[in-house]
Design an enzyme around this catalytic site. Sequence first.
Site, PDB file in Angstrom:
ATOM      1  N   SER A 269       0.836  -1.207   0.000  1.00 54.99           N
ATOM      2  CA  SER A 269       0.000   0.000   0.000  1.00 54.99           C
ATOM      3  C   SER A 269       0.868   1.253   0.000  1.00 54.99           C
ATOM      4  CB  SER A 269      -0.957   0.006   1.199  1.00 54.99           C
ATOM      5  OG  SER A 269      -0.236  -0.082   2.405  1.00 54.99           O
TER       6      SER A 269
ATOM      7  N   LYS B   5       0.093   4.486  17.878  1.00 55.23           N
ATOM      8  CA  LYS B   5       1.365   3.981  18.437  1.00 55.23           C
ATOM      9  C   LYS B   5       1.224   3.768  19.949  1.00 55.23           C
ATOM     10  CE  LYS B   5       3.788   3.847  14.650  1.00 55.23           C
ATOM     11  NZ  LYS B   5       3.963   2.549  13.998  1.00 55.23           N
TER      12      LYS B   5
ATOM     13  N   ASP C   4       3.485  20.726  15.742  1.00 54.74           N
ATOM     14  CA  ASP C   4       4.944  20.565  15.851  1.00 54.74           C
ATOM     15  C   ASP C   4       5.444  20.991  17.227  1.00 54.74           C
ATOM     16  OD1 ASP C   4       5.554  19.506  13.403  1.00 54.74           O
ATOM     17  OD2 ASP C   4       6.109  21.413  12.464  1.00 54.74           O
TER      18      ASP C   4
ATOM     19  N   THR D 133       6.916   9.945  18.993  1.00 52.99           N
ATOM     20  CA  THR D 133       5.665  10.691  19.140  1.00 52.99           C
ATOM     21  C   THR D 133       4.913  10.284  20.410  1.00 52.99           C
ATOM     22  OG1 THR D 133       3.828  11.527  17.825  1.00 52.99           O
ATOM     23  CG2 THR D 133       4.121   9.181  17.789  1.00 52.99           C
TER      24      THR D 133
ATOM     25  N   SER E 278       7.330   5.045  18.014  1.00 50.40           N
ATOM     26  CA  SER E 278       7.801   6.364  17.580  1.00 50.40           C
ATOM     27  C   SER E 278       8.023   7.266  18.787  1.00 50.40           C
ATOM     28  CB  SER E 278       6.729   6.976  16.676  1.00 50.40           C
ATOM     29  OG  SER E 278       6.956   8.348  16.489  1.00 50.40           O
TER      30      SER E 278
ATOM     31  N   TYR F 192      -2.494   9.185  14.277  1.00 47.91           N
ATOM     32  CA  TYR F 192      -1.331   8.338  14.030  1.00 47.91           C
ATOM     33  C   TYR F 192      -0.582   8.084  15.335  1.00 47.91           C
ATOM     34  CZ  TYR F 192       3.558   7.285  13.039  1.00 47.91           C
ATOM     35  OH  TYR F 192       4.820   6.731  13.072  1.00 47.91           O
TER      36      TYR F 192
ATOM     37  N   ASN G  97       5.465  14.516   3.403  1.00 48.63           N
ATOM     38  CA  ASN G  97       5.104  15.205   4.651  1.00 48.63           C
ATOM     39  C   ASN G  97       6.351  15.540   5.449  1.00 48.63           C
ATOM     40  OD1 ASN G  97       2.144  14.584   4.515  1.00 48.63           O
ATOM     41  ND2 ASN G  97       2.953  12.492   4.547  1.00 48.63           N
TER      42      ASN G  97
HETATM   43  P1  NAD Z   1       6.591   2.677   5.073  1.00 43.51           P
HETATM   44  O1  NAD Z   1       5.240   3.188   4.746  1.00 43.51           O
HETATM   45  O2  NAD Z   1       7.683   2.873   4.083  1.00 43.51           O
HETATM   46  O3  NAD Z   1       6.506   1.117   5.443  1.00 43.51           O
HETATM   47  C1  NAD Z   1       5.354   0.541   6.006  1.00 43.51           C
HETATM   48  C2  NAD Z   1       5.027  -0.686   5.175  1.00 43.51           C
HETATM   49  O4  NAD Z   1       3.856  -1.323   5.708  1.00 43.51           O
HETATM   50  C3  NAD Z   1       4.729  -0.357   3.704  1.00 43.51           C
HETATM   51  O5  NAD Z   1       5.511  -1.205   2.891  1.00 43.51           O
HETATM   52  C4  NAD Z   1       3.234  -0.660   3.563  1.00 43.51           C
HETATM   53  O6  NAD Z   1       2.914  -1.099   2.250  1.00 43.51           O
HETATM   54  C5  NAD Z   1       3.038  -1.721   4.618  1.00 43.51           C
HETATM   55  N1  NAD Z   1       1.664  -1.859   5.135  1.00 43.51           N
HETATM   56  C6  NAD Z   1       0.879  -0.913   5.671  1.00 43.51           C
HETATM   57  N2  NAD Z   1      -0.313  -1.441   6.048  1.00 43.51           N
HETATM   58  C7  NAD Z   1      -0.262  -2.771   5.734  1.00 43.51           C
HETATM   59  C8  NAD Z   1      -1.172  -3.854   5.856  1.00 43.51           C
HETATM   60  N3  NAD Z   1      -2.401  -3.684   6.367  1.00 43.51           N
HETATM   61  N4  NAD Z   1      -0.778  -5.074   5.426  1.00 43.51           N
HETATM   62  C9  NAD Z   1       0.451  -5.264   4.893  1.00 43.51           C
HETATM   63  N5  NAD Z   1       1.359  -4.278   4.740  1.00 43.51           N
HETATM   64  C10 NAD Z   1       0.991  -3.039   5.174  1.00 43.51           C
HETATM   65  O7  NAD Z   1       7.010   3.324   6.482  1.00 43.51           O
HETATM   66  P2  NAD Z   1       8.402   3.289   7.235  1.00 43.51           P
HETATM   67  O8  NAD Z   1       8.917   4.668   7.268  1.00 43.51           O
HETATM   68  O9  NAD Z   1       9.233   2.192   6.743  1.00 43.51           O
HETATM   69  O10 NAD Z   1       7.878   2.975   8.713  1.00 43.51           O
HETATM   70  C11 NAD Z   1       7.814   1.658   9.215  1.00 43.51           C
HETATM   71  C12 NAD Z   1       7.159   1.708  10.586  1.00 43.51           C
HETATM   72  O11 NAD Z   1       7.911   2.580  11.438  1.00 43.51           O
HETATM   73  C13 NAD Z   1       5.726   2.251  10.568  1.00 43.51           C
HETATM   74  O12 NAD Z   1       4.968   1.524  11.500  1.00 43.51           O
HETATM   75  C14 NAD Z   1       5.897   3.679  11.028  1.00 43.51           C
HETATM   76  O13 NAD Z   1       4.749   4.173  11.663  1.00 43.51           O
HETATM   77  C15 NAD Z   1       7.048   3.544  12.006  1.00 43.51           C
HETATM   78  N6  NAD Z   1       7.782   4.812  12.186  1.00 43.51           N
HETATM   79  C16 NAD Z   1       8.282   5.445  11.086  1.00 43.51           C
HETATM   80  C17 NAD Z   1       8.942   6.659  11.253  1.00 43.51           C
HETATM   81  C18 NAD Z   1       9.494   7.397  10.056  1.00 43.51           C
HETATM   82  O14 NAD Z   1       9.827   8.567  10.186  1.00 43.51           O
HETATM   83  N7  NAD Z   1       9.645   6.783   8.892  1.00 43.51           N
HETATM   84  C19 NAD Z   1       9.102   7.206  12.528  1.00 43.51           C
HETATM   85  C20 NAD Z   1       8.594   6.517  13.626  1.00 43.51           C
HETATM   86  C21 NAD Z   1       7.927   5.308  13.440  1.00 43.51           C
HETATM   87  C1  UD1 Z   2       6.606  13.722  12.069  1.00 45.32           C
HETATM   88  C2  UD1 Z   2       5.410  13.418  12.905  1.00 45.32           C
HETATM   89  C3  UD1 Z   2       5.710  12.237  13.823  1.00 45.32           C
HETATM   90  C4  UD1 Z   2       6.170  11.034  12.989  1.00 45.32           C
HETATM   91  C5  UD1 Z   2       7.366  11.444  12.131  1.00 45.32           C
HETATM   92  C6  UD1 Z   2       7.781  10.340  11.199  1.00 45.32           C
HETATM   93  C7  UD1 Z   2       4.193  15.525  13.175  1.00 45.32           C
HETATM   94  C8  UD1 Z   2       3.755  16.589  14.131  1.00 45.32           C
HETATM   95  N1  UD1 Z   2       5.015  14.589  13.666  1.00 45.32           N
HETATM   96  O1  UD1 Z   2       7.672  14.080  12.927  1.00 45.32           O
HETATM   97  O2  UD1 Z   2       4.566  11.889  14.535  1.00 45.32           O
HETATM   98  O3  UD1 Z   2       6.546   9.956  13.832  1.00 45.32           O
HETATM   99  O4  UD1 Z   2       7.013  12.583  11.332  1.00 45.32           O
HETATM  100  O5  UD1 Z   2       6.816  10.098  10.215  1.00 45.32           O
HETATM  101  O6  UD1 Z   2       3.804  15.537  12.015  1.00 45.32           O
HETATM  102  N2  UD1 Z   2       9.510  20.710   8.237  1.00 45.32           N
HETATM  103  C9  UD1 Z   2       9.577  21.878   7.493  1.00 45.32           C
HETATM  104  N3  UD1 Z   2       9.115  21.842   6.214  1.00 45.32           N
HETATM  105  C10 UD1 Z   2       8.592  20.717   5.636  1.00 45.32           C
HETATM  106  C11 UD1 Z   2       8.539  19.517   6.414  1.00 45.32           C
HETATM  107  C12 UD1 Z   2       8.994  19.566   7.724  1.00 45.32           C
HETATM  108  O7  UD1 Z   2      10.029  22.905   7.984  1.00 45.32           O
HETATM  109  O8  UD1 Z   2       8.168  20.765   4.477  1.00 45.32           O
HETATM  110  C13 UD1 Z   2      10.016  20.741   9.626  1.00 45.32           C
HETATM  111  C14 UD1 Z   2       8.956  20.408  10.659  1.00 45.32           C
HETATM  112  O9  UD1 Z   2       8.283  21.567  11.071  1.00 45.32           O
HETATM  113  C15 UD1 Z   2       9.824  19.794  11.766  1.00 45.32           C
HETATM  114  C16 UD1 Z   2      10.998  19.159  11.027  1.00 45.32           C
HETATM  115  O10 UD1 Z   2      11.017  19.750   9.734  1.00 45.32           O
HETATM  116  O11 UD1 Z   2      10.316  20.811  12.579  1.00 45.32           O
HETATM  117  C17 UD1 Z   2      10.869  17.654  10.882  1.00 45.32           C
HETATM  118  O12 UD1 Z   2       9.588  17.376  10.334  1.00 45.32           O
HETATM  119  P1  UD1 Z   2       9.130  15.903   9.916  1.00 45.32           P
HETATM  120  O13 UD1 Z   2      10.145  15.296   9.037  1.00 45.32           O
HETATM  121  O14 UD1 Z   2       7.732  15.985   9.417  1.00 45.32           O
HETATM  122  O15 UD1 Z   2       9.201  15.086  11.288  1.00 45.32           O
HETATM  123  P2  UD1 Z   2       8.486  15.370  12.694  1.00 45.32           P
HETATM  124  O16 UD1 Z   2       7.572  16.516  12.638  1.00 45.32           O
HETATM  125  O17 UD1 Z   2       9.550  15.411  13.724  1.00 45.32           O
END
Ligand code: NAD
Ligand code: UD1
Length: 339
Positions: free
Chosen positions: A35, A154, A296, A127, A125, A150, A199
């Site tokens: 997805s 978690k 934020d 978060t 996370s 979201y 994002n």
């Molecule tokens: P990602 O979206 O790249 O990977 C998540 C994977 O899960 C994807 O491949 C998606 O296709 C799969 N998926 C989602 N729902 C599913 C379902 N119902 N069945 C089967 N597959 C499913 O995200 P990521 O950045 O690799 O993150 C991995 C995990 O770490 C997530 O749980 C995310 O919330 C957590 N996390 C990510 C970050 C970040 O900044 N990337 C930060 C904190 C926590």
């Molecule tokens: C965000 C999520 C957090 C999630 C994490 C990973 C929020 C409030 N928090 O964290 O829950 O676990 O992503 O998916 O959304 N920024 C800019 N311009 C941009 C994008 C970001 O200035 O276009 C800034 C943001 O304001 C922040 C920093 O960059 O200060 C990091 O942002 P981001 O990468 O989205 O991570 P978090 O906000 O820390």
Amino acid sequence: MKNILLAGGAGYIGSHTAVELLESGYDVIIADNYSNSCPEAIKRVEEITGKSVKAYEVDIKDTAKLEKIFMENDIDAVIHFAGLKAVGESTQKPILYYRNNIDTTLSLLECMKKYNVNNIIFSSSATVYGEENPVPYTEEMNRGTCTNPYGWTKVMMEQILEDAAKADDKLSVVLLRYFNPIGAHESGRIGEDPQGIPNNLMPYVSQVAVGRREQLTIFGNDYDTPDGTCRRDYIHVVDLAKGHVKAIEYVLENDGVEVFNLGTGTPYSVTEIVSTFEKVNDIKVNHVYGARRAGDLPESYANADKALSVLGWKTEKNLADMCRDTWNWQKNNPNGYKN
Ligand code: NAD
Ligand code: UD1
């Protein structure tokens, strides 16, 4: 040879973890519904490591289909990456987020119980520390108040996993609280490939650099921080992936629940990210300063001592490595995996 099931393993963090596990001698099985990812990522994991990965296209919420994987494989541990993760979208579609993220967790726990698989690592996370806790965050702090669905998924999934472990002596749970993963494998073959408008900061920066977006808006420069922009604990995704290998060793040998922050402990501001990216890659990132983004926090960073003392893990890569490897991935794959 131990078999590790990566639920959501085709995604950004899962694919990098697959590489590190394979290179550490584990066998990897990936279950993903693609997805937010694609099978090409798994092919590239195989290309990098020269090892094969067994992959299943499955919605993990579908317990009956998931069960087939447990029937066909002798699984030693599960890493649960599968989830939806776009914070903004989660406020628009909360039911989708609660359904997907909670149900995947419940399906995995049900199958694990039925097939006597007793080890699970969960992608949590930073978060979950919410708005109340002071930085740097330590693992024994109470979970806080999240600003979006979201984040609440978690918090809820951590609680579900803790309750499951309380009721079952055999179950071993490791909750990994990731800070801000960025960067890519140094080969430039796998990396972060967000769908639509990113994002998160780093994919936005690299898409501006490669010409896919016009300019970055820095969200707020009036925070109470050294340069007025928010500070985060950015961690190289390969360091993060290596943390999972350590966590696998731990979860296989211990019972109960353990929580670890996976971060560097050092915060950098948005401005520092942009200027380091420009400097190490010798490329301009057009940017303007704009309004703050709702939800934020000014600062978020880890105390990473526990992962070092208990798991023997610490980060090895610095911010320049993170910026260089992000760009190496982006410039070689300007449209992500759709090349
Ligand atoms: P990602 O979206 O790249 O990977 C998540 C994977 O899960 C994807 O491949 C998606 O296709 C799969 N998926 C989602 N729902 C599913 C379902 N119902 N069945 C089967 N597959 C499913 O995200 P990521 O950045 O690799 O993150 C991995 C995990 O770490 C997530 O749980 C995310 O919330 C957590 N996390 C990510 C970050 C970040 O900044 N990337 C930060 C904190 C926590
Ligand atoms: C965000 C999520 C957090 C999630 C994490 C990973 C929020 C409030 N928090 O964290 O829950 O676990 O992503 O998916 O959304 N920024 C800019 N311009 C941009 C994008 C970001 O200035 O276009 C800034 C943001 O304001 C922040 C920093 O960059 O200060 C990091 O942002 P981001 O990468 O989205 O991570 P978090 O906000 O820390």
